[in-house]
Scaffold this active site. Structure first.
Site, PDB file in Angstrom:
ATOM      1  N   ASP A   1       0.820  -1.223   0.000  1.00 25.18           N
ATOM      2  CA  ASP A   1       0.000   0.000   0.000  1.00 25.18           C
ATOM      3  C   ASP A   1       0.852   1.271   0.000  1.00 25.18           C
ATOM      4  O   ASP A   1       0.584   2.220   0.752  1.00 25.18           O
ATOM      5  CB  ASP A   1      -0.949   0.015   1.203  1.00 25.18           C
TER       6      ASP A   1
ATOM      7  N   ASP B   1      -0.414  -4.722  -3.568  1.00 26.05           N
ATOM      8  CA  ASP B   1      -1.383  -3.647  -3.839  1.00 26.05           C
ATOM      9  C   ASP B   1      -0.757  -2.268  -3.662  1.00 26.05           C
ATOM     10  O   ASP B   1      -1.347  -1.393  -3.022  1.00 26.05           O
ATOM     11  CB  ASP B   1      -2.594  -3.783  -2.910  1.00 26.05           C
TER      12      ASP B   1
END
Length: 321
Positions: free
Chosen positions: A135, A178
């Site tokens: 992230d 991600d």
């Protein structure tokens, strides 16, 4: 021009002090020239029309190390959205020649750890670096609802979800799980996305868009490179954080680390029809379109006008970053 230098030769020694000096209701452009140094501070930009201009992208670094599994004073976990090194919570922000870093470690160890939480409209990043693990870059806003209670705890948990437009030009972005995620309309041009090896069977998902159902665009990546230190077929181009995720790649190079399927459905079979993943003239070892699943769109030349920068970012105000 406001000069920031850690050696005391500028107007301020820290970015935080310089931001605190700005009037809250100003509509004038404020430009910070940030000299080389590692600025170990947690920066929040809440005033519009601010520009960060770094002396040198590799050596002008805003650095932090907060991560999701850390405990807060009340014993609760910090969670994803309170880990940011820098928060941009405003409109008309520019950053050039800056590194945004979260050095908490790889995602398999530290969990989520944001280098930048960018939630606003007309945000421009040029020749910037975004370094982290899981992230690394959050392109807000948050999705409408969290899956788990408390999952959105953080600075924008209860704020209205307003679609912002972001432009990333000539940037370097790295991470593992991600590492680019969120709901914004974001255009990436001539950028490099570097997937970091974690030692697992699958180390990386580059994108995890959460595009709202009725939003025309999510992520568009043009003339970009997907690179890595991972072994072959150890990473995916993306997966849908929410089922209407949209990500389009145009003229992008893909290394051998990209799995032959290219995209992962995150176990959401409904995303095969609701999400939009498209590619045009991908090239490189990881770019064999004949091996992609049938729910990945093969774009043609006739589709390209829809994905020009002006079409994606123009909006009703004709923004031209």
């Amino acid at each position: 021009m406001i000069y920031i230098s850690q050696d005391g030769t500028g107007d301020f020694r820290t970015i935080t002090e310089a931001l605190a000096s700005l009037p809250k209701d100003s509509s004038a452009q404020q430009t910070f020239y940030i000299r080389k140094g590692i600025y170990r501070e947690r920066v929040s930009v809440t005033v519009p029309y601010v520009a960060f201009i770094g002396e040198d992208a590799e050596n002008t670094v805003i650095s932090g190390s907060l991560h999701a599994s850390m405990k807060m004073e009340d014993g609760s976990k910090r969670g994803t959205f309170r880990t940011y090194t820098c928060l941009v919570d405003t409109h008309d922000f520019t950053a050039k020649n800056i590194t945004f870093e979260n050095c908490a470690g790889k995602g398999t160890d530290a969990g989520q750890a944001l280098a930048l939480y960018a939630d606003g409209d007309r945000l421009l990043f040029e020749n910037c670096r975004f370094l982290g693990g899981q992230d690394t870059l959050f392109t807000g806003p948050l999705p409408p609802k969290e899956v788990e209670p408390g999952g959105f705890t953080g600075p924008k948990q209860f704020a209205p979800r307003i679609n912002g437009r972001h432009f990333y030009k000539g940037c370097y972005l790295e991470g593992d799980i991600d590492f680019i995620f969120g709901s914004a309309t974001a255009y990436f041009e001539n950028c490099t996305f570097f997937s970091k090896y974690t030692g697992r069977e699958i180390s990386s998902y580059v994108t995890a868009a959460s595009t709202p159902k009725d939003q025309e665009y999510g992520y568009v990546m043009k003339d970009c490179r997907f690179e890595s230190n991972c072994p072959p077929e150890n990473a995916y181009l993306g997966r849908p954080w929410r089922e209407y995720a949209k990500t389009v790649l145009i003229n992008c190079y893909m290394g051998s680390h990209i799995c032959k399927e290219g995209w992962h459905d995150w176990g959401k079979e409904s995303a095969h029809t609701s999400a939009f993943y498209g590619e045009y003239k991908s090239f490189g070892p990881g770019a064999a379109m004949e091996k992609r699943p049938d729910w990945v769109r093969r774009l043609t030349e006739s589709d390209l006008p829809l994905y020009e920068k002006e079409a994606v970012l123009g909006g009703t105000d004709n923004w031209r970053p």
